[in-house]
Design a protein around this motif. Structure first.
Motif, PDB file in Angstrom:
ATOM      1  N   VAL A 155       0.368  -0.867   0.051  1.00  0.00           N
ATOM      2  CA  VAL A 155       0.425  -0.157  -0.424  1.00  0.00           C
ATOM      3  C   VAL A 155       1.069   1.142   0.421  1.00  0.00           C
ATOM      4  CG1 VAL A 155      -0.551   0.416   2.741  1.00  0.00           C
ATOM      5  CG2 VAL A 155      -2.283   0.997   0.753  1.00  0.00           C
ATOM      6  N   GLN A 156       1.173   2.118  -0.816  1.00  0.00           N
ATOM      7  CA  GLN A 156       1.224   3.679  -1.019  1.00  0.00           C
ATOM      8  C   GLN A 156       0.131   4.634  -0.439  1.00  0.00           C
ATOM      9  OE1 GLN A 156       1.719   4.384  -5.062  1.00  0.00           O
ATOM     10  NE2 GLN A 156       4.149   3.307  -4.675  1.00  0.00           N
TER      11      GLN A 156
ATOM     12  N   THR B 258      -6.818  -3.387  -0.288  1.00  0.00           N
ATOM     13  CA  THR B 258      -7.325  -3.983   0.369  1.00  0.00           C
ATOM     14  C   THR B 258      -7.210  -3.071   2.483  1.00  0.00           C
ATOM     15  OG1 THR B 258      -4.847  -4.680   0.705  1.00  0.00           O
ATOM     16  CG2 THR B 258      -6.659  -6.320  -0.557  1.00  0.00           C
ATOM     17  N   PHE B 259      -7.068  -1.951   1.509  1.00  0.00           N
ATOM     18  CA  PHE B 259      -6.802  -1.115   2.799  1.00  0.00           C
ATOM     19  C   PHE B 259      -7.944  -0.768   4.481  1.00  0.00           C
ATOM     20  CE2 PHE B 259      -6.200   2.668   4.255  1.00  0.00           C
ATOM     21  CZ  PHE B 259      -7.519   3.328   5.441  1.00  0.00           C
ATOM     22  N   SER B 260      -8.874  -1.285   4.048  1.00  0.00           N
ATOM     23  CA  SER B 260      -9.556  -1.773   5.243  1.00  0.00           C
ATOM     24  C   SER B 260      -9.458  -2.552   5.679  1.00  0.00           C
ATOM     25  CB  SER B 260     -11.374  -2.047   4.329  1.00  0.00           C
ATOM     26  OG  SER B 260     -11.166  -3.141   3.988  1.00  0.00           O
ATOM     27  N   SER B 261      -8.198  -3.897   5.518  1.00  0.00           N
ATOM     28  CA  SER B 261      -7.121  -4.678   6.513  1.00  0.00           C
ATOM     29  C   SER B 261      -6.461  -3.770   7.284  1.00  0.00           C
ATOM     30  CB  SER B 261      -7.483  -5.877   5.689  1.00  0.00           C
ATOM     31  OG  SER B 261      -6.150  -5.872   4.494  1.00  0.00           O
ATOM     32  N   TYR B 262      -5.998  -2.903   7.356  1.00  0.00           N
ATOM     33  CA  TYR B 262      -4.847  -2.048   7.601  1.00  0.00           C
ATOM     34  C   TYR B 262      -5.185  -1.509   8.619  1.00  0.00           C
ATOM     35  CZ  TYR B 262      -1.135  -3.505   3.804  1.00  0.00           C
ATOM     36  OH  TYR B 262      -1.257  -4.235   2.500  1.00  0.00           O
ATOM     37  N   ALA B 263      -4.474  -1.463  10.197  1.00  0.00           N
ATOM     38  CA  ALA B 263      -4.499  -1.102  11.144  1.00  0.00           C
ATOM     39  C   ALA B 263      -3.540   0.686  10.493  1.00  0.00           C
ATOM     40  CB  ALA B 263      -3.620  -1.947  11.884  1.00  0.00           C
ATOM     41  N   MET B 264      -4.375   1.678  10.884  1.00  0.00           N
ATOM     42  CA  MET B 264      -3.386   2.385  10.555  1.00  0.00           C
ATOM     43  C   MET B 264      -2.701   3.602  11.862  1.00  0.00           C
ATOM     44  SD  MET B 264      -4.027   2.509   7.442  1.00  0.00           S
ATOM     45  CE  MET B 264      -3.493   4.432   6.992  1.00  0.00           C
TER      46      MET B 264
ATOM     47  N   ALA C  90     -14.674   3.294   2.380  1.00  0.00           N
ATOM     48  CA  ALA C  90     -14.219   3.514   1.172  1.00  0.00           C
ATOM     49  C   ALA C  90     -14.006   4.240   0.728  1.00  0.00           C
ATOM     50  CB  ALA C  90     -16.333   4.280   1.208  1.00  0.00           C
ATOM     51  N   LYS C  91     -13.422   5.307   0.778  1.00  0.00           N
ATOM     52  CA  LYS C  91     -12.581   6.427   0.737  1.00  0.00           C
ATOM     53  C   LYS C  91     -11.143   6.117   0.942  1.00  0.00           C
ATOM     54  CE  LYS C  91     -15.904   9.627   0.735  1.00  0.00           C
ATOM     55  NZ  LYS C  91     -16.021  11.518   0.998  1.00  0.00           N
ATOM     56  N   LYS C  92     -10.822   4.229   1.692  1.00  0.00           N
ATOM     57  CA  LYS C  92      -9.173   4.715   1.415  1.00  0.00           C
ATOM     58  C   LYS C  92      -8.717   5.601   2.275  1.00  0.00           C
ATOM     59  CE  LYS C  92      -9.643   1.692  -2.027  1.00  0.00           C
ATOM     60  NZ  LYS C  92      -8.496   1.008  -3.493  1.00  0.00           N
ATOM     61  N   THR C  93      -9.293   6.485   2.900  1.00  0.00           N
ATOM     62  CA  THR C  93      -8.539   7.051   4.002  1.00  0.00           C
ATOM     63  C   THR C  93      -8.222   7.133   5.373  1.00  0.00           C
ATOM     64  OG1 THR C  93      -9.205   8.648   1.744  1.00  0.00           O
ATOM     65  CG2 THR C  93      -8.058   9.895   3.690  1.00  0.00           C
ATOM     66  N   VAL C  94      -7.758   7.557   6.085  1.00  0.00           N
ATOM     67  CA  VAL C  94      -7.965   8.337   7.243  1.00  0.00           C
ATOM     68  C   VAL C  94      -7.465   9.470   7.882  1.00  0.00           C
ATOM     69  CG1 VAL C  94      -5.282   7.889   7.573  1.00  0.00           C
ATOM     70  CG2 VAL C  94      -6.700   7.354   9.743  1.00  0.00           C
TER      71      VAL C  94
ATOM     72  N   TYR D  20       3.188  11.829  10.184  1.00  0.00           N
ATOM     73  CA  TYR D  20       3.365  10.384   9.314  1.00  0.00           C
ATOM     74  C   TYR D  20       2.598   9.769   9.305  1.00  0.00           C
ATOM     75  CZ  TYR D  20       8.129  12.292   8.712  1.00  0.00           C
ATOM     76  OH  TYR D  20       9.761  13.076   8.215  1.00  0.00           O
ATOM     77  N   CYS D  21       1.849   9.087   8.475  1.00  0.00           N
ATOM     78  CA  CYS D  21       0.353   7.892   8.476  1.00  0.00           C
ATOM     79  C   CYS D  21       1.376   6.568   8.268  1.00  0.00           C
ATOM     80  CB  CYS D  21      -0.575   8.273   7.851  1.00  0.00           C
ATOM     81  SG  CYS D  21      -0.584   8.426   5.957  1.00  0.00           S
ATOM     82  N   ALA D  22       0.708   5.855   8.890  1.00  0.00           N
ATOM     83  CA  ALA D  22       1.556   4.459   8.585  1.00  0.00           C
ATOM     84  C   ALA D  22       0.501   3.450   8.717  1.00  0.00           C
ATOM     85  CB  ALA D  22       2.725   4.657   9.679  1.00  0.00           C
ATOM     86  N   ALA D  23       0.411   2.326   7.802  1.00  0.00           N
ATOM     87  CA  ALA D  23      -0.351   0.963   8.457  1.00  0.00           C
ATOM     88  C   ALA D  23       0.730  -0.078   8.204  1.00  0.00           C
ATOM     89  CB  ALA D  23      -0.835   1.226   6.217  1.00  0.00           C
TER      90      ALA D  23
END
Length: 123
Positions: free
Chosen positions: A1-2, A27-33, A74-78, A94-97
């Motif tokens: 993921v980027q 697969t963004f929805s499977s990531y903790a952020m 749905a928007k793949k955004t945190v 910084y954001c991280a996943a």
């Protein structure tokens, strides 16, 4: 993921900013952020984190009550909503996943990092 962070800027003390972190991939929805920050001459520190389903959030004591982390799968955004900003909040954010072995407050447990966005709070 980027990951692509945005929303930083210059704000006066007491002001607000909303940071965004947009992710690529299916697969963004499977990531903790998580959100971390680093000020010049200081180590990177934890700010906030959220699990994949958004039903668990974590905050550093230094920002608790002033910061809210949220996500829109749905928007793949945190997002990181920051209110009542203080000069000591000045840092690059910084954001991280991660998908595996998540420890919310540990930066070494995140696999992917964005490039960061600068937040500067003037007094």
């Amino acid at each position: 993921v980027q990951l692509q962070a945005s929303g930083g800027g210059l704000v006066q003390a007491g002001g607000s900013l909303r940071l965004s972190c947009a992710a690529s991939g299916r697969t963004f929805s499977s990531y903790a952020m998580g959100w971390f920050r680093q000020a010049p001459g200081k180590e990177r520190e934890f700010v906030a984190a959220i699990n994949w389903s958004a039903d668990s959030t974590y905050y550093a004591d230094s920002v608790k009550g002033r910061v809210t982390i949220s996500r829109d799968n749905a928007k793949k955004t945190v997002f990181l909503q920051m209110n009542s900003l203080k000069p000591e909040d000045t840092a690059r954010y910084y954001c991280a996943a991660t998908r595996h072995g998540w420890t919310p407050r540990s930066s070494d447990r995140y696999d992917y990092w964005g490039q960061g966005t600068q937040v500067t709070v003037s007094s």
